[in-house]
Design a protein around this motif. Structure first.
Motif, PDB file in Angstrom:
ATOM      1  N   TYR A  59       0.850  -1.248   0.155  1.00 31.67           N
ATOM      2  CA  TYR A  59       0.061  -0.086   0.051  1.00 31.67           C
ATOM      3  C   TYR A  59       0.933   1.073   0.125  1.00 31.67           C
ATOM      4  O   TYR A  59       0.665   2.271  -0.758  1.00 31.67           O
ATOM      5  CB  TYR A  59      -0.912   0.000   1.127  1.00 31.67           C
ATOM      6  N   LEU A  60       1.882   1.228   0.715  1.00 38.51           N
ATOM      7  CA  LEU A  60       2.863   2.370   0.885  1.00 38.51           C
ATOM      8  C   LEU A  60       3.445   2.759  -0.258  1.00 38.51           C
ATOM      9  O   LEU A  60       3.794   3.863  -0.658  1.00 38.51           O
ATOM     10  CB  LEU A  60       3.675   2.559   2.069  1.00 38.51           C
ATOM     11  N   GLN A  61       3.837   1.623  -1.173  1.00 40.14           N
ATOM     12  CA  GLN A  61       4.461   1.751  -2.192  1.00 40.14           C
ATOM     13  C   GLN A  61       3.622   2.279  -3.506  1.00 40.14           C
ATOM     14  O   GLN A  61       4.035   3.209  -4.031  1.00 40.14           O
ATOM     15  CB  GLN A  61       5.085   0.342  -2.992  1.00 40.14           C
ATOM     16  N   THR A  68      -5.061  16.774  10.205  1.00 40.02           N
ATOM     17  CA  THR A  68      -3.418  16.538  10.361  1.00 40.02           C
ATOM     18  C   THR A  68      -2.563  17.580   9.671  1.00 40.02           C
ATOM     19  O   THR A  68      -3.149  18.038   8.471  1.00 40.02           O
ATOM     20  CB  THR A  68      -3.066  15.008   9.406  1.00 40.02           C
ATOM     21  N   LYS A  69      -1.440  17.969  10.227  1.00 39.66           N
ATOM     22  CA  LYS A  69      -0.700  18.878   9.150  1.00 39.66           C
ATOM     23  C   LYS A  69       0.608  18.304   8.969  1.00 39.66           C
ATOM     24  O   LYS A  69       0.896  17.383   9.830  1.00 39.66           O
ATOM     25  CB  LYS A  69      -0.608  20.155  10.146  1.00 39.66           C
ATOM     26  N   VAL A  70       1.229  18.830   7.825  1.00 42.30           N
ATOM     27  CA  VAL A  70       2.904  18.192   7.548  1.00 42.30           C
ATOM     28  C   VAL A  70       3.710  18.376   8.795  1.00 42.30           C
ATOM     29  O   VAL A  70       3.549  19.417   9.501  1.00 42.30           O
ATOM     30  CB  VAL A  70       3.319  19.057   6.456  1.00 42.30           C
ATOM     31  N   GLY A  71       4.273  17.171   9.295  1.00 43.49           N
ATOM     32  CA  GLY A  71       5.039  17.274  10.571  1.00 43.49           C
ATOM     33  C   GLY A  71       4.646  16.772  11.384  1.00 43.49           C
ATOM     34  O   GLY A  71       5.122  16.250  12.459  1.00 43.49           O
ATOM     35  N   ASP A  72       3.387  16.536  11.497  1.00 46.18           N
ATOM     36  CA  ASP A  72       2.675  15.815  12.714  1.00 46.18           C
ATOM     37  C   ASP A  72       3.083  14.381  12.759  1.00 46.18           C
ATOM     38  O   ASP A  72       3.392  13.760  11.666  1.00 46.18           O
ATOM     39  CB  ASP A  72       0.970  15.799  12.582  1.00 46.18           C
ATOM     40  N   GLU A  73       3.099  13.836  14.116  1.00 41.02           N
ATOM     41  CA  GLU A  73       3.303  12.457  14.181  1.00 41.02           C
ATOM     42  C   GLU A  73       1.989  11.951  14.487  1.00 41.02           C
ATOM     43  O   GLU A  73       1.618  11.930  15.722  1.00 41.02           O
ATOM     44  CB  GLU A  73       4.389  11.978  15.297  1.00 41.02           C
ATOM     45  N   GLN A  74       1.300  11.468  13.599  1.00 38.85           N
ATOM     46  CA  GLN A  74      -0.118  11.041  13.679  1.00 38.85           C
ATOM     47  C   GLN A  74      -0.309   9.976  14.604  1.00 38.85           C
ATOM     48  O   GLN A  74       0.379   8.773  13.989  1.00 38.85           O
ATOM     49  CB  GLN A  74      -0.796  10.930  12.309  1.00 38.85           C
ATOM     50  N   THR A  75      -1.229   9.828  15.545  1.00 35.19           N
ATOM     51  CA  THR A  75      -1.117   8.511  16.384  1.00 35.19           C
ATOM     52  C   THR A  75      -2.608   7.751  16.232  1.00 35.19           C
ATOM     53  O   THR A  75      -3.016   6.943  16.789  1.00 35.19           O
ATOM     54  CB  THR A  75      -1.021   8.993  18.035  1.00 35.19           C
ATOM     55  N   HIS A  76      -3.479   8.869  15.437  1.00 40.74           N
ATOM     56  CA  HIS A  76      -4.867   7.974  15.504  1.00 40.74           C
ATOM     57  C   HIS A  76      -5.405   8.161  14.018  1.00 40.74           C
ATOM     58  O   HIS A  76      -4.978   8.912  13.226  1.00 40.74           O
ATOM     59  CB  HIS A  76      -5.667   9.344  16.197  1.00 40.74           C
ATOM     60  N   ILE A  77      -6.053   7.048  13.857  1.00 45.12           N
ATOM     61  CA  ILE A  77      -6.929   7.105  12.615  1.00 45.12           C
ATOM     62  C   ILE A  77      -8.517   7.333  12.791  1.00 45.12           C
ATOM     63  O   ILE A  77      -9.096   7.050  13.998  1.00 45.12           O
ATOM     64  CB  ILE A  77      -6.849   5.301  12.013  1.00 45.12           C
ATOM     65  N   MET A 134     -14.965  10.750   2.486  1.00 51.77           N
ATOM     66  CA  MET A 134     -16.221  11.160   2.967  1.00 51.77           C
ATOM     67  C   MET A 134     -16.781  10.286   3.975  1.00 51.77           C
ATOM     68  O   MET A 134     -16.085   9.420   4.582  1.00 51.77           O
ATOM     69  CB  MET A 134     -16.992  11.226   1.805  1.00 51.77           C
ATOM     70  N   GLN A 135     -18.219  10.452   4.324  1.00 52.71           N
ATOM     71  CA  GLN A 135     -18.624   9.808   5.401  1.00 52.71           C
ATOM     72  C   GLN A 135     -18.615   8.239   5.170  1.00 52.71           C
ATOM     73  O   GLN A 135     -18.619   7.678   4.091  1.00 52.71           O
ATOM     74  CB  GLN A 135     -20.435   9.950   5.210  1.00 52.71           C
ATOM     75  N   HIS A 136     -18.150   7.611   6.575  1.00 50.00           N
ATOM     76  CA  HIS A 136     -18.017   6.278   6.699  1.00 50.00           C
ATOM     77  C   HIS A 136     -16.728   5.550   5.897  1.00 50.00           C
ATOM     78  O   HIS A 136     -16.836   4.500   5.604  1.00 50.00           O
ATOM     79  CB  HIS A 136     -19.323   5.380   6.181  1.00 50.00           C
ATOM     80  N   HIS A 137     -15.883   6.467   5.847  1.00 54.63           N
ATOM     81  CA  HIS A 137     -14.583   6.004   5.267  1.00 54.63           C
ATOM     82  C   HIS A 137     -13.467   6.350   6.279  1.00 54.63           C
ATOM     83  O   HIS A 137     -13.740   7.599   7.323  1.00 54.63           O
ATOM     84  CB  HIS A 137     -14.078   6.870   4.135  1.00 54.63           C
ATOM     85  N   PHE A 138     -12.289   5.791   6.359  1.00 51.59           N
ATOM     86  CA  PHE A 138     -11.488   5.949   7.219  1.00 51.59           C
ATOM     87  C   PHE A 138     -10.444   7.286   6.565  1.00 51.59           C
ATOM     88  O   PHE A 138     -10.167   7.402   5.558  1.00 51.59           O
ATOM     89  CB  PHE A 138     -10.400   4.809   7.603  1.00 51.59           C
ATOM     90  N   VAL A 139      -9.841   7.992   7.676  1.00 48.95           N
ATOM     91  CA  VAL A 139      -9.199   8.968   7.300  1.00 48.95           C
ATOM     92  C   VAL A 139      -7.789   9.163   8.071  1.00 48.95           C
ATOM     93  O   VAL A 139      -7.959   9.008   9.410  1.00 48.95           O
ATOM     94  CB  VAL A 139      -9.961  10.222   7.349  1.00 48.95           C
ATOM     95  N   ALA A 140      -6.725   9.219   7.432  1.00 51.73           N
ATOM     96  CA  ALA A 140      -5.518   9.107   8.097  1.00 51.73           C
ATOM     97  C   ALA A 140      -4.368   9.434   7.268  1.00 51.73           C
ATOM     98  O   ALA A 140      -4.440   9.041   6.127  1.00 51.73           O
ATOM     99  CB  ALA A 140      -5.094   7.839   8.751  1.00 51.73           C
ATOM    100  N   PRO A 141      -3.105   9.932   7.785  1.00 50.48           N
ATOM    101  CA  PRO A 141      -2.078   9.887   6.848  1.00 50.48           C
ATOM    102  C   PRO A 141      -1.202   8.565   7.240  1.00 50.48           C
ATOM    103  O   PRO A 141      -0.555   8.384   8.208  1.00 50.48           O
ATOM    104  CB  PRO A 141      -1.004  11.078   7.297  1.00 50.48           C
ATOM    105  N   TYR A 142      -1.567   7.572   6.237  1.00 51.83           N
ATOM    106  CA  TYR A 142      -1.347   6.097   6.590  1.00 51.83           C
ATOM    107  C   TYR A 142       0.405   5.857   6.821  1.00 51.83           C
ATOM    108  O   TYR A 142       0.756   5.193   7.235  1.00 51.83           O
ATOM    109  CB  TYR A 142      -1.960   5.237   5.670  1.00 51.83           C
ATOM    110  N   ASN A 143       1.059   6.829   5.733  1.00 48.71           N
ATOM    111  CA  ASN A 143       2.474   6.521   5.902  1.00 48.71           C
ATOM    112  C   ASN A 143       3.039   7.003   6.909  1.00 48.71           C
ATOM    113  O   ASN A 143       3.757   6.325   7.696  1.00 48.71           O
ATOM    114  CB  ASN A 143       2.930   7.540   4.808  1.00 48.71           C
TER     115      ASN A 143
END
Lengths: 200, 200
Positions: free
Chosen positions: A139-141, B45-54, B80-89
């Motif tokens: 996924y990350l790729q 989320t902003k650039v540089g954040d160490e994101q801990t939550h999905i 949108m609604q009922h989707h996950f949102v996160a900076p997965y990387n």
């Protein structure tokens, strides 16, 4: 084709990089793995195949590509030594493959039956962790590829490719590389010429 | 913020679509989930954040985007609604986020602590199966996006987007949609004008 210790351990050493696998699970995996050879230009997968196996490239190189209604090819990816190769859409969903996978040189592959692998995966949570981590990595790729296609101009995409895969370009036709990088063959040709001009 | 039954069950019904989850595991998950509100234009989320939550979008809409060195924005996705949102990387690798996630309208989100979630995931294999299947689904979406960007011309990408997300365009600025579809704002404007001309 029987598999030798060296071939199998090149697979298991990659798996162990994702998560430490118990010896008895590795032994169980071995019973599901076979070896296959593909001559240059031979197909690992064709459009319409219901792909049941995931490949692990022991040696060689494969090109994954789509073909549109007019017969134009779009290169999706190149898979090289010690990478997995499969039409994942087909393997994961059970649908027919929508892409071709072709050997670009004589290649050797370990084949893992995905349905049998999933049965094994039900027997020990290490497999679920492994499959999750492999999928996360894939996924990350894909996410990186998406941002590369959106973010970088054609010149930068070509330079990044050459820096990342210096040995690959002599096996790859220019029109295949162009579609992989999301540009026309004419644009790729112009970029290469400009790099040569600058280095003179 | 306390979570109500309706909000939590909209999350669990999505999880159960991937794999059937035992009740006691769903109860354990509930202790890890909180609720948060984001006003229009506020950042998840902003650039540089160490994101801990999905996040899981209960209601609203988010835009995920990169910014290059010249300050130009490239829209990666809309969630949108009922989707996950996160900076997965960032979440998966523990690295700082390389993208922004901003609410496009007032939004409500369930927040799941990823590290706590992984601890829970170690306690029952259903979580590993769930995480694998969610990641597989995300992978297949990325693969589709990759082939769309390579395969279709600008006109077709725009038409596909409008057909797939008819309600979305009124919330989305034209320059954001253009970069999401991998084209210049001028190209998008030309395509939209040509569609209007044809329909008259």
């Amino acid at each position: 084709m029987a598999i030798d210790e060296k071939a199998f351990s090149s697979l298991t050493s990659i798996l162990n990089q994702f998560t430490v696998m118990p010896d008895n699970q590795i032994s169980a995996l071995r019973t599901l793995v076979s070896k296959a050879s593909y001559k240059k230009h031979e197909y690992f997968t064709k459009v319409g195949d219901e792909q049941t196996h995931i490949g692990f490239v022991l040696d060689g190189l494969f090109r994954l590509f789509y073909v549109d209604l007019k017969g134009k090819e779009y290169t999706k990816n190149f898979m090289m030594q010690h990478h997995f190769v499969a039409p994942y859409n087909s393997v994961l969903s059970g649908k027919q493959s929508n892409l071709y996978i072709q050997a670009l040189k004589d290649s050797e592959v370990l084949l893992i039956n995905y349905a049998e692998g999933l049965k094994l995966a039900d027997s020990h949570s290490c497999w679920q962790i492994l499959l999750r981590k492999i999928t996360e990595s894939a996924y990350l790729q894909k996410e990186k590829r998406e941002s590369d296609l959106l973010f970088y101009d054609a010149q930068t995409r070509y330079t990044n490719f050459i820096n990342e895969f210096p040995d690959l370009r002599r096996h790859i036709k220019q029109q295949h590389l162009a579609t992989f990088l999301g540009m026309s063959p004419e644009t790729l040709s112009r970029i290469k010429k400009s790099k040569i001009d600058k280095s003179q």
